[in-house]
Design an enzyme around this catalytic site. Structure first.
Site, PDB file in Angstrom:
ATOM      1  N   LYS A 147       0.845  -1.205   0.000  1.00 39.33           N
ATOM      2  CA  LYS A 147       0.000   0.000   0.000  1.00 39.33           C
ATOM      3  C   LYS A 147       0.880   1.256   0.000  1.00 39.33           C
ATOM      4  O   LYS A 147       1.965   1.234  -0.576  1.00 39.33           O
ATOM      5  CB  LYS A 147      -0.976  -0.039   1.186  1.00 39.33           C
TER       6      LYS A 147
ATOM      7  N   GLY B 214      -7.545  -4.791   7.103  1.00 43.49           N
ATOM      8  CA  GLY B 214      -6.963  -3.851   8.056  1.00 43.49           C
ATOM      9  C   GLY B 214      -7.730  -3.730   9.361  1.00 43.49           C
ATOM     10  O   GLY B 214      -7.494  -2.834  10.151  1.00 43.49           O
TER      11      GLY B 214
HETATM   12  P1  PGA Z   1      -4.612  -6.420   5.555  1.00 43.68           P
HETATM   13  O1  PGA Z   1      -4.802  -5.911   4.018  1.00 43.68           O
HETATM   14  O2  PGA Z   1      -3.829  -7.696   5.484  1.00 43.68           O
HETATM   15  O3  PGA Z   1      -3.869  -5.317   6.234  1.00 43.68           O
HETATM   16  O4  PGA Z   1      -5.986  -6.638   6.095  1.00 43.68           O
HETATM   17  C1  PGA Z   1      -5.070  -6.807   2.982  1.00 43.68           C
HETATM   18  C2  PGA Z   1      -5.203  -6.050   1.668  1.00 43.68           C
HETATM   19  O5  PGA Z   1      -5.799  -4.961   1.649  1.00 43.68           O
HETATM   20  O6  PGA Z   1      -4.712  -6.506   0.607  1.00 43.68           O
END
Ligand code: PGA
Length: 252
Positions: A13, A175
């Site tokens: 991200k 998240g």
């Molecule tokens: P996360 O994100 O593992 O932090 O939940 C997964 C994603 O958005 O690809």
């Protein structure tokens, strides 16, 4: 048993400057050097792709981007094309992540065009789908997945989709620390595979890798990976640290 090679993908991200990305990637390359029978990918921000590509070259770690634009070049300020990603060293590209859909106006139609651009450039598309919490509460999970998968892949032939990866990411699990249970994930994955089967035939349905994403951590990956239709993970938060991501890669 099936012969799909698991794929563990890290979506960084909007995290890490280039030096930070290079440091994490270097650490990861060492930690996963002895792995076999698993594909590994990390997707840093655009500006870190080239330096990270130099770190992961000839290693177990593949490189992906988090988005692309479908035109080849032109007056599209701020955008980046598939060929530009290839020239920066990418083999994969994430398409239609829920954060792109939620914050940046991504639609099923624009996802469809991006998948085309990726395939034409021989990038492996990691095509993301998933329902929101309110859609799940309203029992719309399957209808949402049906629409996203059908519209995202509308107009394609099976022979064009040989490398396709689909990521099932329930938005409520991203998240949040709230992972889908492995039964919830399996049910959605099986449904997605059945959609691929009816649209493109059994050979592609058996070959397509379907990743689960949403709060995957070192301590929950193994139980998810036991499910027959879960072929890997798309990991956000827990991929930012090389040690924790390497534990996910080594889920067995
Ligand atoms: P996360 O994100 O593992 O932090 O939940 C997964 C994603 O958005 O690809």
């Amino acid at each position: 048993m099936n012969d799909r090679t698991p794929l563990i993908a890290g979506n960084w991200k909007m995290h890490k400057t280039s030096p930070e990305a290079v440091e994490t990637a270097s650490e990861l390359v060492k930690l996963v050097a002895d792995t076999t029978d698993v594909d590994i990918m990390i997707a840093p921000v655009f500006t870190a792709l080239k330096p990270v590509s130099e770190v992961v070259r000839n290693s177990r770690v593949g490189l992906g981007a988090q988005n692309l634009y479908w035109e080849k070049e032109g007056a599209f300020t701020g955008e980046i094309s598939a060929d530009m990603l290839v020239s920066a060293g990418c083999q994969y590209v994430i398409i239609g992540h829920s954060e792109r859909r939620q914050f940046f106006g991504e639609t099923d139609q624009t996802v469809n065009k991006r998948i085309r651009a990726a395939i034409d450039a021989k990038l492996i598309p990691v095509f993301c789908v998933g329902e929101s919490e309110s859609e799940r509460d309203a029992d719309q999970t399957f209808s949402v997945l049906d629409k996203q998968v059908k519209k995202g892949l509308e107009g394609y032939r099976a022979d064009e989709l040989g490398t396709l990866v689909i990521a099932y990411e329930p938005v409520w699990a991203i998240g949040t620390g709230k992972t889908a249970t492995r039964e919830q994930a399996q049910e959605a994955h099986q449904f997605i595979r059945s959609l691929v089967d009816s649209a493109f035939g059994t050979d592609l349905a058996n070959a397509v890798r379907i990743l689960y994403g949403g709060s995957v951590k070192p301590d929950n990956v193994a139980q998810l990976m036991q499910m027959p239709d879960i072929d890997g993970a798309l990991v956000g938060g827990a991929s930012l640290n090389a040690e924790s991501f390497s534990r996910i890669v080594k889920f067995k």
